[in-house]
Design an enzyme around this catalytic site. Structure first.
Site, PDB file in Angstrom:
ATOM      1  N   ASP A   1     -31.032  -7.403   6.517  1.00 36.50           N
ATOM      2  CA  ASP A   1     -30.723  -8.827   6.649  1.00 36.50           C
ATOM      3  C   ASP A   1     -31.935  -9.726   6.439  1.00 36.50           C
ATOM      4  O   ASP A   1     -31.784 -10.942   6.264  1.00 36.50           O
ATOM      5  CB  ASP A   1     -30.126  -9.107   8.032  1.00 36.50           C
TER       6      ASP A   1
ATOM      7  N   ASP B   1     -19.444 -11.347   4.240  1.00 38.84           N
ATOM      8  CA  ASP B   1     -20.281 -11.601   3.069  1.00 38.84           C
ATOM      9  C   ASP B   1     -19.871 -10.748   1.883  1.00 38.84           C
ATOM     10  O   ASP B   1     -19.514  -9.583   2.035  1.00 38.84           O
ATOM     11  CB  ASP B   1     -21.754 -11.288   3.400  1.00 38.84           C
TER      12      ASP B   1
ATOM     13  N   LYS C   1     -26.238 -12.673  16.667  1.00 39.55           N
ATOM     14  CA  LYS C   1     -24.881 -12.625  16.122  1.00 39.55           C
ATOM     15  C   LYS C   1     -24.340 -11.197  16.087  1.00 39.55           C
ATOM     16  O   LYS C   1     -23.219 -10.927  16.521  1.00 39.55           O
ATOM     17  CB  LYS C   1     -24.885 -13.210  14.707  1.00 39.55           C
ATOM     18  N   ASN C   2     -25.140 -10.259  15.567  1.00 43.46           N
ATOM     19  CA  ASN C   2     -24.634  -8.902  15.379  1.00 43.46           C
ATOM     20  C   ASN C   2     -24.399  -8.177  16.703  1.00 43.46           C
ATOM     21  O   ASN C   2     -23.534  -7.303  16.777  1.00 43.46           O
ATOM     22  CB  ASN C   2     -25.585  -8.106  14.480  1.00 43.46           C
TER      23      ASN C   2
ATOM     24  N   ARG D   1     -15.463  -9.993   9.208  1.00 39.51           N
ATOM     25  CA  ARG D   1     -15.737  -8.563   9.154  1.00 39.51           C
ATOM     26  C   ARG D   1     -15.879  -7.952  10.545  1.00 39.51           C
ATOM     27  O   ARG D   1     -15.463  -6.817  10.782  1.00 39.51           O
ATOM     28  CB  ARG D   1     -17.008  -8.295   8.337  1.00 39.51           C
TER      29      ARG D   1
ATOM     30  N   MET E   1     -29.489  -0.766   0.588  1.00 37.94           N
ATOM     31  CA  MET E   1     -28.228  -0.589   1.307  1.00 37.94           C
ATOM     32  C   MET E   1     -27.061  -1.406   0.751  1.00 37.94           C
ATOM     33  O   MET E   1     -25.904  -1.064   0.973  1.00 37.94           O
ATOM     34  CB  MET E   1     -28.441  -0.895   2.790  1.00 37.94           C
TER      35      MET E   1
END
Length: 436
Positions: free
Chosen positions: A321, A121, A22-23, A97, A343
């Protein structure tokens, strides 16, 4: 709003293939805006966030053709820049985002880029300063409409290369600045750049389109600007977060699972971090084999005997993640684990749901939690819960699959944002999960 009903306590068995990352896809899809030529992208995951971005690109005028499952061609030869000033764009861009990464390519190619405050998120403050400070360093003018939460950068005379020391190794910030810099006049250097595999993939794709980026894989990137870019074909890596999720699932449910085609060389610390929790996993070619942990798994302490601490960090550190997955897996380990989420300040707030299921977790502060593992001597109890974000959602799903009884998970759209057809794929290896 859909729900999952999950009958837990059942061991699974079989093979599962991870979806495309996804990223990475969020970055790669935005990069198609940098050229008027056709770009083919393979292994695109069929998930809500990615489909939203594809729709957004289509509304911008990009010609899109689906050639097979996960494979698309994109051609941005007639981009409608007026769309950026519409109410429809404010609504669509604000719901995702990843939409922030259209700004760099648009600024580089068309001299301007706009974006509403992006969604995503609710995991704490996620700054955009790195993105816009980078654009300003390249010569863009920044403006912000506080009333509409609308950001804009403009460079009608084009961008000029610059030396930059980024204030944080932001993955999306680095990607955005790189995409802007490839068409800038002169040379740009980015120090403290992110160097995640997905960012490396973006740089390799841009180079195949004619960009001149060196230092790929390090935190110092040098970008020599070019006048234009051409088309290419690119394949997205398997999703390392999903791979980590399946490792955790196998351990928690005492299942024998093979994860296929994982791109081992791009997994970094992920395999060894799960091994520290006592989980056995074997490399078989490019697959991961996890045997059924019928006798549980025992946490390895530090060399001096102190409690194992698992913390997140920018690559090549452990990805934030997967901390939610590690936390839920630790609830049934033999031994204690300190989870330190450095983070993001709100990502541990789902632990109350695990405590309701019988997990022993002490939340020390917004960033730290101590998990005291049950060693499977006390099974988690089924319950009804809601998914607050993508990664907490998959963690709760794993907990439900290991729990005694039937659990209900609400707000499953959060899970669908990041995981493709997850219920179907879990049923294929024996899970009792129903979508309603």
């Amino acid at each position: 709003m859909g729900i999952f009903k999950i009958e837990g306590g059942i061991s699974l068995k079989g093979e599962i293939t991870p979806q495309g990352a996804k990223n990475e896809a969020l970055q790669i899809l935005c990069a198609v805006l940098l050229t008027a030529e056709k770009v083919m992208i393979n292994n695109i995951p069929d998930i809500i966030d990615i489909n939203k971005l594809i729709t957004l690109l289509g509304n911008l005028g990009v010609k899109i053709e689906k050639t097979a499952h996960g494979s698309y061609t994109f051609q941005a030869d007639d981009v409608n820049m007026q769309y950026l000033e519409t109410e429809a764009f404010k609504k669509e861009g604000g719901s995702l985002r990843g939409s922030i990464m259209i700004v760099g390519p648009l600024l580089a190619r068309f001299g301007k880029g706009y974006i509403p405050k992006p969604g995503g998120d609710k995991i704490g403050r996620r700054r955009l300063d790195t993105h816009f400070e980078g654009f300003i360093n390249l010569g863009a003018t920044f403006r912000y409409n506080r009333e509409d939460h609308f950001y804009g950068v403009e460079a009608p005379k084009g961008l000029t290369g610059s030396d930059m020391l980024l204030d944080e190794a932001s993955v999306t910030g680095t990607a955005n600045i790189v995409m802007a810099a490839v068409l800038a006049k002169g040379v740009t250097t980015l120090y403290n750049a992110a160097c995640e595999p997905y960012l490396q993939q973006l740089c390799k794709m841009l180079n195949s389109m004619g960009a001149k980026i060196s230092g790929v894989g390090s935190n110092l990137l040098t970008i020599e600007g070019v006048q234009n870019l051409g088309g290419c074909e690119h394949r997205i890596l398997p999703d390392m977060i999903e791979i980590g999720s399946w490792i955790g699932l196998a351990a928690m449910t005492k299942s024998e699972i093979t994860i296929k085609n994982v791109s081992w060389d791009n997994l970094g610390l992920i395999p060894n971090t799960f091994r520290k929790l006592g989980i056995t996993l074997e490399r078989r070619g490019d697959d991961i084999y996890i045997p059924a942990h019928v006798d549980g798994y025992e946490v390895k302490t530090d060399i001096d005997g102190s409690i194992l601490t698992i913390a997140d960090a920018p690559w090549p550190g452990f990805t934030p993640d997967l901390l939610s997955i590690v936390l839920v897996v630790a609830t049934q380990a033999k031994g204690d684990v300190l989870i330190h989420q450095k983070m993001f300040e709100s990502r541990l707030f789902f632990v109350d749901k695990l405590i309701d299921m019988g997990a022993k977790i002490m939340l020390c502060d917004p960033h730290r939690a101590v998990v005291m593992g049950h060693n499977f001597e006390s099974q988690l109890k089924a319950t009804t819960m809601s998914s607050p974000d993508i990664r907490a959602g998959i963690s709760l799903l794993i907990a439900a699959l290991s729990a005694k009884g039937t659990s209900t998970i609400q707000n499953i759209e959060q899970i669908d944002r990041g995981y493709e057809r997850i219920d179907e794929r879990l049923r294929a290896i024996g899970a009792h999960i129903v979508r309603e």
